[in-house]
Design a protein around this motif. Structure first.
Motif, short mmCIF file in Angstrom:
data_model
loop_
_atom_site.label_atom_id
_atom_site.label_comp_id
_atom_site.label_asym_id
_atom_site.label_seq_id
_atom_site.Cartn_x
_atom_site.Cartn_y
_atom_site.Cartn_z
N ALA A 1 10.05 16.99 -1.42
CA ALA A 1 8.94 15.96 -1.11
C ALA A 1 8.84 15.07 -2.26
N ILE A 2 8.68 15.68 -3.52
CA ILE A 2 8.52 14.80 -4.81
C ILE A 2 9.65 13.54 -4.67
N SER A 3 10.80 14.14 -4.45
CA SER A 3 11.83 13.34 -4.67
C SER A 3 11.84 12.12 -3.47
N TRP A 4 11.42 12.50 -2.35
CA TRP A 4 11.23 11.79 -0.95
C TRP A 4 9.95 10.59 -1.64
N ALA A 5 9.12 11.06 -2.07
CA ALA A 5 7.85 10.31 -2.49
C ALA A 5 8.18 9.25 -3.59
N THR A 6 9.08 9.91 -4.60
CA THR A 6 9.29 8.90 -5.86
C THR A 6 10.45 8.09 -5.40
N ALA A 7 11.49 8.24 -4.50
CA ALA A 7 12.34 7.20 -4.07
C ALA A 7 11.61 6.14 -3.35
N ARG A 8 10.72 6.39 -2.26
CA ARG A 8 10.10 5.56 -1.70
C ARG A 8 9.15 4.66 -2.49
N ILE A 9 8.55 5.13 -3.42
CA ILE A 9 7.68 4.32 -4.12
C ILE A 9 8.57 3.43 -5.26
N SER A 10 9.71 4.00 -5.62
CA SER A 10 10.39 3.31 -6.65
C SER A 10 11.22 2.06 -5.81
N VAL A 11 11.67 2.34 -4.60
CA VAL A 11 12.46 1.41 -4.06
C VAL A 11 11.67 0.39 -3.51
N ILE A 12 10.49 0.52 -2.92
CA ILE A 12 9.34 -0.33 -2.36
C ILE A 12 8.73 -1.32 -3.43
N SER A 13 8.58 -0.54 -4.52
CA SER A 13 8.17 -1.52 -5.65
C SER A 13 9.33 -2.38 -6.26
N ALA A 14 10.35 -1.88 -6.18
CA ALA A 14 11.54 -2.94 -6.87
C ALA A 14 11.77 -3.93 -5.86
N LEU A 15 11.80 -3.74 -4.48
CA LEU A 15 12.03 -4.55 -3.53
C LEU A 15 10.89 -5.71 -3.46
N LYS A 16 9.90 -5.46 -3.79
CA LYS A 16 8.76 -6.57 -3.86
C LYS A 16 9.06 -7.70 -4.95
N LYS A 17 10.25 -7.44 -5.68
CA LYS A 17 10.64 -8.76 -6.47
C LYS A 17 11.53 -9.51 -5.76
N TYR A 18 11.98 -8.93 -4.32
CA TYR A 18 12.76 -10.01 -3.54
C TYR A 18 12.12 -11.00 -3.03
N TYR A 19 12.43 -12.19 -2.62
CA TYR A 19 11.77 -12.92 -1.89
C TYR A 19 11.72 -12.70 -0.60
#
Lengths: 299, 222
Positions: free
Chosen positions: A281-299
């Motif tokens: 569960a921790i890995s799932w949530a961490t991966a989700r938060i990390s990816v979504i925050s990184a993708l926010k930089k894309y147009y």
């Protein structure tokens, strides 16, 4: 091929398994092993505190302090008489010298010199279940009959046991929290590395109209499965350690005789399943938060 | 469908690679984007398929002013566009089938629903026997055909292709163009960046010529 690989292959995974994933698996397996040990420690400490408390509740001990080389025998008899005449007391008897030596043996050993030490005489008192005699009155009566008598209701000892067990539990919970943070940090780092490694794929999916959550899902699943598989291995190793410790206890190879058994029972072992579930569960949530925050930089 | 008004674009603090670009692609049109290397064809395509933002000017796509859209709204627009990239950009770990099926998966469709469509399309581009092969085992021309199949499989409203026939033999090239024309006939707006004069002459579509970041010529009607 790992379990995570097989499941992802069946799902037609969007991302390949990156190099370096084995290192993350190893880190998570070790974290899970330590977490399972800490969780087992919590259960052992809780169980020990309860069993010590249960063993001492409903019992009193009276000490007749030694005067010179030994405790006055007359005071021992007087104290026993007072105790036996007290309502709620079902048993009161002085411990023999042999009993005394057996009590101190774990700390001082079995030595002829030990027998020469000035021990207090101990009177073991058992109460009717639920009985609560007025200990102040009893103490005064004992002092009158036997001036060197000291009444001990084990309250302080139970309190110290409770606080010690509490400290052990708190320490274990703190360790669990640290392990959770460490796992999350490792997964966040691995996710960012994964995003960098798969930058081309992520960009392509993004350009083809993938929502952020679609891309995140590929990472989430990847790390969820990897963390679950790795932490099952780690927790299983810890379960094996606890099972072995329980086996040694049963065979009489207790590590320290006055400490509680360090093994877990078959009823307690399933609680270790919480470790892989939480790690996943921790890995799932961490991966989700990390990816979504990184993708926010894309147009 | 697509409208550019006074669009300029630069990468970072560099010089403008596109300057005062004005044009419109009407629904159902077929347009070739031509011009020498470095003229800005790929940059213009990137603006259309929403990979880059303009430095100035107005871009309207499917009737939406891009400047007014939120980031969350863009994926649904992107899914209406099929793109054949110059460098193909296939996913190396996926089979030809899974690469082609990707836009359908992104649209939320299930494998059972699209399996036959994807297999038929791959057969049509001559890769019916190579469904399960990974891109690394395919030749350049075969990879290009997979890329084209991927761009058209979801029947996009707008199809953009950057040099789509660059790596295939003339016979396959002709076949691929027929596929684009066929899609166009069913309503897909097509824009192809190419320098292949034979292709342009054979198709007799509108030509938009780009030189040094400016649209200098519009020829033909279709």
């Amino acid at each position: 091929m790992s379990l995570a690989d097989r499941v992802e292959r069946r799902r037609g995974q969007t991302l390949p398994r990156e190099q370096g994933a084995v290192s993350l698996d190893l880190v998570i397996a070790i974290m899970a092993f330590l977490a399972a040990l800490a969780l087992g420690g919590v259960m052992i400490a809780e169980r020990a505190a309860q069993s010590w408390q249960a063993g001492l509740t409903g019992r009193l001990t009276v000490q007749i302090l030694p005067q010179g080389d030994s405790a006055p025998e007359s005071e021992v008899g007087a104290a026993v008489n007072v105790l036996r005449s007290t309502p709620g007391v079902v048993y009161a008897a002085a411990l023999s010298d042999a009993d005394n030596l057996a009590l101190v043996e774990p700390w001082l050993g079995r030595d002829a010199l030990v027998a020469d030490l000035p021990f207090p005489r101990l009177i073991d008192v058992r109460l009717v279940p639920g009985a609560k005699p007025d200990l102040d009155v009893l103490s005064t009566r004992l002092k009158t009959a036997a001036p060197h008598a000291v009444l001990d209701d084990h309250g302080r000892w139970i309190e110290r046991l409770r606080s010690t067990a509490g400290v052990v539990v708190l320490a274990a919970l703190a360790i669990l929290a640290l392990i959770a943070i460490g796992t999350a940090a490792s997964v966040a780092f691995a996710t960012r590395a994964g995003l960098a490694t798969h930058r081309e794929i992520v960009q392509l999916l993004h350009l083809m109209g993938a929502q952020d959550r679609f891309i995140a899902r590929a990472f989430e699943w990847h790390y969820f499965l990897a963390a679950f598989a790795a932490s099952v291995v780690g927790a299983s190793l810890a379960a094996a350690v606890f099972t072995a410790a329980a086996g040694l206890d049963q065979l009489g190879f207790a590590a320290v005789s006055f400490l509680p058994p360090l093994g877990l029972s078959t009823a307690e072992l399933p609680w270790l399943l919480l470790v892989p579930v939480t790690a996943a569960a921790i890995s799932w949530a961490t991966a989700r938060i990390s990816v979504i925050s990184a993708l926010k930089k894309y147009y | 469908m697509v409208r550019f008004e006074n669009v300029g674009m630069r990468y970072g603090a560099g010089r403008e690679v596109l300057r005062d670009v004005n044009f419109a692609l009407e629904p159902g049109s077929f347009t070739f984007l031509t011009g020498p290397s470095g003229a800005g064809k790929t940059s213009l395509m990137k603006l259309v398929f929403l990979a880059e933002r303009p430095s100035r000017g107005l871009i309207s796509l499917f009737g939406h002013d891009l400047a007014l859209l939120k980031r969350f709204d863009l994926p649904s627009l992107r899914r209406r566009i099929g793109v054949v990239f110059q460098e193909f950009r296939l996913l190396d770990h996926l089979s030809a089938f899974d690469n082609v099926a990707l836009p359908l998966r992104l649209a939320g469709r299930r494998t059972a629903d699209y399996r036959r469509d994807v297999e038929e399309l791959l057969s049509w581009v001559g890769l019916g026997e190579r469904l399960n092969d990974k891109p690394a085992t395919l030749s350049g021309g075969e990879q290009q055909r997979v890329a084209i199949a991927r761009a058209v499989v979801a029947k996009p409203d707008l199809l953009l292709a950057d040099e789509p026939t660059g790596n295939v033999d003339p016979e396959i090239g002709e076949r691929l163009i027929r596929l684009f024309v066929e899609l166009n006939r069913f309503g897909t707006t097509v824009m192809i960046a190419t320098q292949d004069r034979a292709l342009i002459e054979a198709t007799r579509a509108r030509e938009m010529r780009l030189v040094d970041g400016r649209v200098i010529e519009m020829r033909g009607m279709r």
